[in-house]
Design an enzyme around this catalytic site. Structure first.
Site, PDB file in Angstrom:
ATOM      1  CE  LYS B  61      -3.783  -2.456   2.153  1.00  0.00           C
ATOM      2  NZ  LYS B  61      -4.297  -3.009   3.404  1.00  0.00           N
ATOM      3  CD  GLN B 105      -3.050  -4.648   6.528  1.00  0.00           C
ATOM      4  OE1 GLN B 105      -3.023  -3.657   5.811  1.00  0.00           O
ATOM      5  NE2 GLN B 105      -3.596  -5.788   6.140  1.00  0.00           N
ATOM      6  CG  ASP B 128     -10.024  -0.715   4.789  1.00  0.00           C
ATOM      7  OD1 ASP B 128      -9.879  -0.860   3.564  1.00  0.00           O
ATOM      8  OD2 ASP B 128      -9.409  -1.373   5.637  1.00  0.00           O
TER       9      ASP B 128
END
Lengths: 329, 296
Positions: B61, B105, B128
């Protein structure tokens, strides 16, 4: 049907009246000012006509997959420069759209075929063109190859079947010239030499010229000359137009090479810097960017000089020549 | 002849190529805004512990951020970090003007309540798209940040002109990460949607009705060719690491690629299908928040 050009001569639009130093009347043959000519408007209008004609030229039929695939790429947008050139020279030589539109469409079919095949994994292996997935990414390599074949063959059928008001010998001449521009004596030949030169760093300027006069210019030349042939232009006029086409063809390629270095991918609609990464020999790599730009500019001036004798009627051709060096994508 | 089903078989939906295009577009879109905003977009990735797979994802990422021109703020906490430590970090990032997107994460170490932590993220910065407010927007069909993997599935279908309207879609798996949101998105796109799961009695009978099949379970070889309707579009969202005979490991999805390729018209494979799209949509969300926060 009145073309935008005729429109302009009859009654200047308010916009062009606002433009300074245009109607001073002192337009000698060799120095016609194209700045008052609204090229963007002209190109947009012609592009729209070509889009409509292309859409009608290839209706859906069975088997659906192949027609779908052919239409996907044929109608994927683009400048439509080749058809527009054909329409413009036909009109310049006193012809009309029913004579030239089928050939204009055929030129775009042939051009599309070359793009589809160029993008295949065995050639340039590109995933995107003009921001759209390439044909083989959507339909598969097999169908993409066949779509190209289909478009190429149909181009000739389309000219032969649909051209109106043109004596058969002229149509035959157009068909023959189109064939020569696409085959091993033109586009295909240029592509082969290009492939053979990949990775070679000692290519000469002559070879580079050969590649481009065959790969790019040949189709531009027939775009310009076919319009003239269809309108019944004299051999001498055809020659002058051919010379115009050769010069803008080369200028076009030089500008393309320069843009590959200077433009972003978004402006290009394809991956930027590809030539550099592939260590391809290009005009800027031989001459540097500045000299390349000067050469392109000089070719454009020469091209305009070829057609300036026709006066205002040649404004579209001259403006298109200017557009080639001015464009950013 | 053309009335019979499918003419093309096993054509790939190339998420890697599309992700590349999206990243290029984002990069071109950001460039002129940076001067106006006085800063680039920023994405903060919170990682707790040293799970090697997570570390690889985070690196991925960050590299993608760099390519596009997004500043990334990596926040790495030790595996014994307390709930309060992570909580404070999230509050700090919520208040940080340079940060447009915050991502935790997953998975987190067992002692941390990941759901409670996700709720702390400012919904505007929820890159997200997993915050209840954003999931609520999805249910209500309102604007909001969409969760990345399901949005990636939809974007991939769109790129290939596959319109779910009027089609039968079967989603396998009902997770909040993929199954439920992707089913809602397909529903919004006017598909007739079935969600199958571990308690579905005859899975094959259900999957064989699907024009669009989206397995999102995490079991290698779950879907074989005989379970797929001829000509269906199969978007594999499963991610499984399996051991190869030579001892190495590789990523596979939920489908048996060989047999499904013989039946499906289009197929998003693992790897190279939805995976790269998830990262692209994460960057997309970050840029969306950035534009909303800076330029409106």
């Amino acid at each position: 049907m009145m073309s935008p050009l005729q429109d302009k001569r009859v009654s200047p639009s308010p916009q062009s009246l606002d433009e300074p130093a245009q109607s001073n009347g002192s337009t000698s043959d060799s120095s016609i000012d194209t700045s008052g000519f609204d090229l963007a408007c002209y190109l947009a209008q012609q592009q729209k006509r070509v889009e409509v004609a292309l859409d009608q030229s290839l209706p859906m039929a069975q088997p659906e997959t192949i027609y779908d695939s052919m239409r996907y790429s044929l109608l994927a947008g683009g400048k439509r420069l080749r058809p527009i050139l054909c329409l413009a020279t036909c009109e310049l030589m006193g012809g009309h759209e029913a004579q030239s539109m089928p050939t204009a469409c055929a030129l775009e079919m042939v051009h599309t075929m070359s793009l589809i095949h160029d993008d295949l994994p065995a050639m340039d292996n590109d995933d995107y063109r003009r921001g759209k997935l390439t044909n083989h990414k959507v339909y598969g390599d097999d169908i993409a190859i066949l779509a190209g074949d289909g478009l190429l063959a149909y181009a000739f059928e389309y000219v032969a079947e649909n051209t109106e008001d043109v004596p058969a010998p002229r149509i035959l001449k157009v068909v023959a010239q189109l064939g020569r521009a696409v085959g091993a004596s033109g586009l295909v030949g240029g592509q082969v030499v290009d492939l053979e030169c990949e990775g070679k760093t000692d290519m000469t300027l002559e070879t580079l010229h050969f590649i481009h006069t065959h790969k790019t210019s040949a189709l531009l030349e027939v775009s310009v000359v076919s319009g003239a042939i269809l309108a019944g232009a004299s051999e001498a006029d055809q020659q002058r137009l051919l010379s115009y086409a050769q010069k803008i063809g080369l200028a076009f390629q030089i500008v393309d090479d320069v843009l590959d270095i200077t433009a972003t991918s978004e402006e290009l609609g394809k991956s930027a810097g590809k030539d550099l990464k592939a260590q391809k020999l290009t005009y800027p790599s031989l001459w540097g960017i500045e000299k390349s730009q000067r050469e392109a500019q000089s070719l454009v001036e020469q091209a305009k000089a070829e057609v300036s004798g026709w006066g205002e009627k040649a404004l579209p051709l001259m403006a298109i020549a200017d557009y080639i060096t001015a464009r950013t994508h | 002849m053309a009335d019979e089903a499918p003419q093309r078989l096993g054509q790939r939906l190339d998420g890697k190529a599309l992700a590349g295009k999206i990243q290029q577009e984002l990069s071109d879109r950001i460039a002129p805004l940076i001067e106006k905003a006085g800063r680039p977009p920023g994405l903060a990735v919170i990682m707790v512990g040293d799970n090697p797979a997570s570390a690889a994802y985070v690196r991925n990422k960050e590299r993608a951020c760099e390519r596009v021109g997004i500043a990334s703020f990596g926040k790495h906490l030790p595996s014994d970090a307390t709930f309060e430590q992570v909580e404070n970090l999230i509050h700090e990032l919520n208040a940080d003007d340079r940060v447009d997107g915050i991502l935790v994460q997953l998975p987190l170490p067992d002692h941390l309540d990941s759901v409670a932590l996700l709720h702390l993220i400012d919904p505007v910065k929820d890159a997200d798209g997993l915050h209840p407010v954003n999931l609520g927007h999805l249910v209500r069909k309102e604007e909001g940040l969409r969760s990345c993997t399901p949005a990636g599935v939809m974007r991939l279908l769109e790129e290939y002109n596959i319109d779910p309207a009027g089609k039968t879609a079967v989603v396998i798996g009902r997770s909040i990460l993929v199954g439920k949101p992707v089913a809602l998105m397909l529903l919004d796109a006017n598909a007739t949607v079935t969600i199958a799961h571990s308690r579905t009695p005859d899975l094959a009978a259900v999957t064989r009705t699907a024009d669009i099949l989206v397995p999102a379970v995490g079991r290698p070889g779950l879907i074989t060719g005989d379970m797929v309707k001829p000509g269906a579009v199969v978007v594999d969202v499963g991610i499984n690491r399996v051991t190869k005979p030579d001892g190495g490991s590789k990523l596979v999805g939920d489908i048996d690629t060989d047999s499904v390729s013989e039946v499906a018209s289009y197929l998003a494979p693992v790897p190279g299908g939805v995976g790269p799209m998830t990262v692209a949509m994460l960057l997309h969300n970050t840029v969306l928040s950035y534009i909303q926060r800076c330029c409106s």
